[in-house]
Design a protein around this motif. Structure first.
Motif, PDB file in Angstrom:
ATOM      1  N   LEU A   1       6.275-109.995   6.945  1.00  0.00           N
ATOM      2  CA  LEU A   1       6.519-109.376   5.646  1.00  0.00           C
ATOM      3  C   LEU A   1       7.802-109.948   5.060  1.00  0.00           C
ATOM      4  CD1 LEU A   1       5.982-105.647   6.729  1.00  0.00           C
ATOM      5  CD2 LEU A   1       4.237-107.321   6.048  1.00  0.00           C
TER       6      LEU A   1
ATOM      7  N   THR B   1      10.649-109.212   2.497  1.00  0.00           N
ATOM      8  CA  THR B   1      11.129-108.028   1.797  1.00  0.00           C
ATOM      9  C   THR B   1      12.472-108.291   1.122  1.00  0.00           C
ATOM     10  OG1 THR B   1      12.351-107.095   3.686  1.00  0.00           O
ATOM     11  CG2 THR B   1       9.998-106.588   3.532  1.00  0.00           C
TER      12      THR B   1
ATOM     13  N   LEU C   1       8.455-105.136  -1.133  1.00  0.00           N
ATOM     14  CA  LEU C   1       7.689-106.075  -0.322  1.00  0.00           C
ATOM     15  C   LEU C   1       7.194-107.200  -1.226  1.00  0.00           C
ATOM     16  CD1 LEU C   1       6.607-106.638   2.492  1.00  0.00           C
ATOM     17  CD2 LEU C   1       4.670-105.149   1.990  1.00  0.00           C
TER      18      LEU C   1
ATOM     19  N   VAL D   1       3.385-111.625   1.985  1.00  0.00           N
ATOM     20  CA  VAL D   1       3.005-111.663   3.398  1.00  0.00           C
ATOM     21  C   VAL D   1       2.721-113.111   3.748  1.00  0.00           C
ATOM     22  CG1 VAL D   1       1.367-110.887   5.132  1.00  0.00           C
ATOM     23  CG2 VAL D   1       2.028-109.347   3.275  1.00  0.00           C
TER      24      VAL D   1
ATOM     25  N   ALA E   1      -4.290-107.498  -3.257  1.00  0.00           N
ATOM     26  CA  ALA E   1      -3.281-107.577  -2.197  1.00  0.00           C
ATOM     27  C   ALA E   1      -3.944-107.585  -0.820  1.00  0.00           C
ATOM     28  CB  ALA E   1      -2.302-106.419  -2.317  1.00  0.00           C
TER      29      ALA E   1
ATOM     30  N   GLU F   1       4.078 -99.100   2.640  1.00  0.00           N
ATOM     31  CA  GLU F   1       4.322-100.533   2.473  1.00  0.00           C
ATOM     32  C   GLU F   1       3.328-101.148   1.500  1.00  0.00           C
ATOM     33  OE1 GLU F   1       6.290-101.678   6.783  1.00  0.00           O
ATOM     34  OE2 GLU F   1       4.121-101.399   6.631  1.00  0.00           O
TER      35      GLU F   1
ATOM     36  N   GLN G   1       4.588-100.398  -1.920  1.00  0.00           N
ATOM     37  CA  GLN G   1       5.700-101.278  -2.267  1.00  0.00           C
ATOM     38  C   GLN G   1       5.196-102.665  -2.647  1.00  0.00           C
ATOM     39  OE1 GLN G   1       7.922-101.029   1.380  1.00  0.00           O
ATOM     40  NE2 GLN G   1       9.213 -99.350   0.654  1.00  0.00           N
ATOM     41  N   LEU G   2       4.181-103.121  -1.959  1.00  0.00           N
ATOM     42  CA  LEU G   2       3.644-104.454  -2.186  1.00  0.00           C
ATOM     43  C   LEU G   2       3.051-104.594  -3.584  1.00  0.00           C
ATOM     44  CD1 LEU G   2       2.964-107.262  -1.039  1.00  0.00           C
ATOM     45  CD2 LEU G   2       0.854-106.283  -0.140  1.00  0.00           C
TER      46      LEU G   2
END
Length: 219
Positions: A51, A53, A63, A66, A147, A170, A173-174
């Motif tokens: 991740l 961040t 985030l 990835v 995502a 998470e 947040q992404l």
């Protein structure tokens, strides 16, 4: 389309890079690179996913992306001799090679990789711009489905089912949404059996095509 570093520099040079340092295993949730630290080394990600961040001035965490196997992590801080602009956290157990900055820079010079790494950095910026536009204009289900698709591409395991090792927080947040909005979007997909919640945390994705089709059909 964005490609990992191994696709950009080639398997042969990637293998040579790996030989510059021994392989190590870093457990899930360990911090591989920390925002603000100097660029003393780069990391070659051989297996697993991470991740990327960003921590804001008030401690809030975003985030950004990835990254999966075949990625070179932390190279920009080494190339421009500036502090790291983001942190990298292991999303699962990761096998890595940690290359000291002087060895990496010598390798880049020896194989004339500056142009290839610059093109890759530009591709990464373009990917980020595409995601940013999507977040600004698309509904939550579309952003979430997109995502999840990116997460599957970065995942280390293949097969009919794939585990995405992110919590609901998470995921929110992404994609820049509330946790409740993510829960609402996930509910019909869970009911259809296209995904399931993993007991230890994360989501088991069973049918990303149906998830993405359903998300776009609702807009």
């Amino acid at each position: 389309m964005y490609q990992p570093h191994v696709s950009v520099i080639g398997d042969d040079l990637w293998s040579q890079l790996c030989q510059l340092a021994p392989a190590r295993v870093r457990p899930a949730r360990s911090v591989l690179l920390r925002q603000g630290d100097p660029g003393t080394h780069v990391i070659l990600l051989v297996s697993g996913s991470t991740l990327i961040t960003l921590t804001g001035s008030h401690g809030e965490r975003t985030l950004l992306a990835v990254r999966g196997a075949g990625e070179l992590l932390g190279e920009l801080a080494v190339l421009d001799n500036q502090p790291r602009t983001a942190s990298v956290i292991a999303a699962e157990d990761c096998r890595v090679h940690i290359i000291p900055a002087p060895d990496f820079l010598a390798f880049v010079d020896r194989h004339d990789l500056q142009a290839a790494l610059l093109r890759h950095a530009i591709a990464r910026v373009r990917e980020a711009e595409t995601v940013r536009l999507e977040m600004a204009t698309s509904a939550v289900p579309v952003r979430l489905a997109s995502a999840l698709g990116r997460l599957l591409q970065a995942a280390s395991a293949g097969g009919a089912e794939c585990l995405v090792r992110l919590t609901q927080l998470e995921l929110s947040q992404l994609i820049g949404a509330s946790r409740n909005a993510v829960g609402t979007a996930l509910k019909p997909w869970r009911e259809q059996g296209w995904l399931a919640t993993e007991a230890a945390g994360g989501l088991i994705i069973r049918d990303i095509t149906s998830i993405q089709s359903h998300a776009h059909a609702q807009t």
